[in-house]
Structures are given as structure tokens and as C-alpha cells.
Motif scaffolding. Structure first.
Motif, PDB file in Angstrom:
ATOM      1  N   PRO A 135      43.024  22.084  41.660  1.00 27.93           N
ATOM      2  CA  PRO A 135      42.171  22.305  42.827  1.00 27.93           C
ATOM      3  C   PRO A 135      41.696  21.012  43.493  1.00 27.93           C
ATOM      4  CG  PRO A 135      40.923  22.719  40.829  1.00 27.93           C
ATOM      5  CD  PRO A 135      42.357  22.473  40.412  1.00 27.93           C
ATOM      6  N   VAL A 136      41.850  19.887  42.820  1.00 25.86           N
ATOM      7  CA  VAL A 136      41.396  18.614  43.406  1.00 25.86           C
ATOM      8  C   VAL A 136      42.568  17.668  43.675  1.00 25.86           C
ATOM      9  CG1 VAL A 136      39.059  18.767  42.446  1.00 25.86           C
ATOM     10  CG2 VAL A 136      40.862  17.653  41.117  1.00 25.86           C
ATOM     11  N   LEU A 137      43.761  18.234  43.885  1.00 25.84           N
ATOM     12  CA  LEU A 137      44.960  17.423  44.080  1.00 25.84           C
ATOM     13  C   LEU A 137      44.812  16.452  45.255  1.00 25.84           C
ATOM     14  CD1 LEU A 137      47.859  16.628  43.422  1.00 25.84           C
ATOM     15  CD2 LEU A 137      48.614  18.572  44.810  1.00 25.84           C
ATOM     16  N   SER A 144      39.222  18.872  37.642  1.00 27.28           N
ATOM     17  CA  SER A 144      40.676  18.695  37.626  1.00 27.28           C
ATOM     18  C   SER A 144      41.322  19.541  36.534  1.00 27.28           C
ATOM     19  CB  SER A 144      41.032  17.221  37.415  1.00 27.28           C
ATOM     20  OG  SER A 144      40.679  16.815  36.109  1.00 27.28           O
ATOM     21  N   THR A 145      42.534  19.943  36.806  1.00 26.03           N
ATOM     22  CA  THR A 145      43.300  20.732  35.849  1.00 26.03           C
ATOM     23  C   THR A 145      43.681  19.892  34.635  1.00 26.03           C
ATOM     24  OG1 THR A 145      44.167  21.984  37.710  1.00 26.03           O
ATOM     25  CG2 THR A 145      45.327  22.240  35.645  1.00 26.03           C
ATOM     26  N   CYS A 146      43.785  18.588  34.810  1.00 28.96           N
ATOM     27  CA  CYS A 146      44.249  17.718  33.728  1.00 28.96           C
ATOM     28  C   CYS A 146      43.122  17.160  32.850  1.00 28.96           C
ATOM     29  CB  CYS A 146      45.051  16.555  34.314  1.00 28.96           C
ATOM     30  SG  CYS A 146      44.058  15.408  35.301  1.00 28.96           S
ATOM     31  N   LYS A 147      41.905  17.545  33.116  1.00 26.33           N
ATOM     32  CA  LYS A 147      40.783  16.921  32.397  1.00 26.33           C
ATOM     33  C   LYS A 147      40.861  17.050  30.881  1.00 26.33           C
ATOM     34  CE  LYS A 147      37.463  20.698  32.822  1.00 26.33           C
ATOM     35  NZ  LYS A 147      38.296  21.684  33.476  1.00 26.33           N
ATOM     36  N   ASP A 148      41.494  18.106  30.390  1.00 26.11           N
ATOM     37  CA  ASP A 148      41.593  18.315  28.942  1.00 26.11           C
ATOM     38  C   ASP A 148      43.005  18.106  28.404  1.00 26.11           C
ATOM     39  OD1 ASP A 148      38.852  19.026  28.751  1.00 26.11           O
ATOM     40  OD2 ASP A 148      39.340  21.043  29.459  1.00 26.11           O
ATOM     41  N   VAL A 149      43.857  17.496  29.226  1.00 31.96           N
ATOM     42  CA  VAL A 149      45.253  17.259  28.847  1.00 31.96           C
ATOM     43  C   VAL A 149      45.377  15.858  28.246  1.00 31.96           C
ATOM     44  CG1 VAL A 149      47.598  17.034  29.771  1.00 31.96           C
ATOM     45  CG2 VAL A 149      46.079  18.806  30.653  1.00 31.96           C
ATOM     46  N   ASP A 150      46.252  15.721  27.281  1.00 32.62           N
ATOM     47  CA  ASP A 150      46.501  14.419  26.660  1.00 32.62           C
ATOM     48  C   ASP A 150      46.954  13.417  27.728  1.00 32.62           C
ATOM     49  OD1 ASP A 150      47.302  12.220  25.184  1.00 32.62           O
ATOM     50  OD2 ASP A 150      48.802  13.310  24.013  1.00 32.62           O
ATOM     51  N   PRO A 151      46.207  12.337  27.959  1.00 36.76           N
ATOM     52  CA  PRO A 151      46.566  11.359  28.995  1.00 36.76           C
ATOM     53  C   PRO A 151      47.935  10.728  28.798  1.00 36.76           C
ATOM     54  CG  PRO A 151      44.388  10.891  28.087  1.00 36.76           C
ATOM     55  CD  PRO A 151      44.983  11.989  27.271  1.00 36.76           C
ATOM     56  N   MET A 174      31.150  13.953  32.812  1.00 32.67           N
ATOM     57  CA  MET A 174      31.937  13.855  34.017  1.00 32.67           C
ATOM     58  C   MET A 174      31.284  14.727  35.095  1.00 32.67           C
ATOM     59  SD  MET A 174      36.079  14.282  33.969  1.00 32.67           S
ATOM     60  CE  MET A 174      36.429  13.717  32.331  1.00 32.67           C
ATOM     61  N   THR A 175      30.772  14.120  36.128  1.00 32.39           N
ATOM     62  CA  THR A 175      30.114  14.913  37.163  1.00 32.39           C
ATOM     63  C   THR A 175      30.813  14.821  38.506  1.00 32.39           C
ATOM     64  OG1 THR A 175      28.651  13.076  37.689  1.00 32.39           O
ATOM     65  CG2 THR A 175      27.863  14.664  36.060  1.00 32.39           C
ATOM     66  N   ASP A 176      31.865  14.068  38.589  1.00 28.38           N
ATOM     67  CA  ASP A 176      32.553  13.930  39.868  1.00 28.38           C
ATOM     68  C   ASP A 176      33.717  14.917  39.956  1.00 28.38           C
ATOM     69  OD1 ASP A 176      34.538  10.918  39.227  1.00 28.38           O
ATOM     70  OD2 ASP A 176      34.286  12.724  38.070  1.00 28.38           O
TER      71      ASP A 176
END
Length: 82
Positions: A37-39, A8-15, A1-3
Motif C-alpha cells: 500500500p505504500v509502494l 509496508s508489506t515488507c516490514k516483517d519480511v527478512d531483509p 516504527m511510526t512512519d
């Protein structure tokens, strides 16, 4: 993931948390979105797409309302410019 998603804060959260069966956004997910931070970037991305579930702390219905409001505002601006 490079974008932006990599920050994002949710990148490691269960979708699955963002796709509750019914009802409002769970508070834990709301807190994740509120401190992200990317809201703003996420919000613009969510409004461009028509996905289900919660994105940027907004339900699909809330995103649909924002899109309708935006279309109405643009139409008003076009009418007033002509």
C-alpha cells in the motif's frame, strides 16, 4: 516504527531477500512490492537514497536509470524555459 514503513508489506519480511547475490528480483519479493500500500512513497524514498539492493521492486541499476532520466528531463525543461 511510526512512519510509512510501518504500513509496508515488507516490514516483517527478512531483509536479506532484498539483497540477492546476483540476478533479478526474486518473484516472491516482486509480489510483496506489487501489493504494497505504500509502494509510491517507497519508490520516492528509494530514488532519494542511493542504497544497494532492491527497493520498491527496483534494482539499484533501475533506480540509477530513473535518476539519470529525471536529470535529463529537468535539464531539457530548464533549457527550454530560458
Amino acid at each position: 516504527m511510526t512512519d510509512w514503513r510501518s504500513r509496508s508489506t515488507c516490514k516483517d519480511v527478512d531483509p536479506d531477500l532484498f539483497f540477492p547475490d546476483a540476478g533479478p528480483l526474486p518473484r516472491s519479493v516482486a509480489r510483496i512490492c506489487q501489493r504494497c500500500p505504500v509502494l509510491i512513497t517507497c519508490t520516492f524514498d528509494a530514488l532519494r537514497r542511493n542504497d544497494l539492493g532492491y527497493q520498491a521492486g527496483l534494482s539499484k541499476a533501475e533506480r540509477d536509470r530513473i535518476r539519470r532520466w529525471d536529470r535529463a528531463q529537468r535539464a531539457r525543461m530548464e533549457r527550454s524555459a530560458s
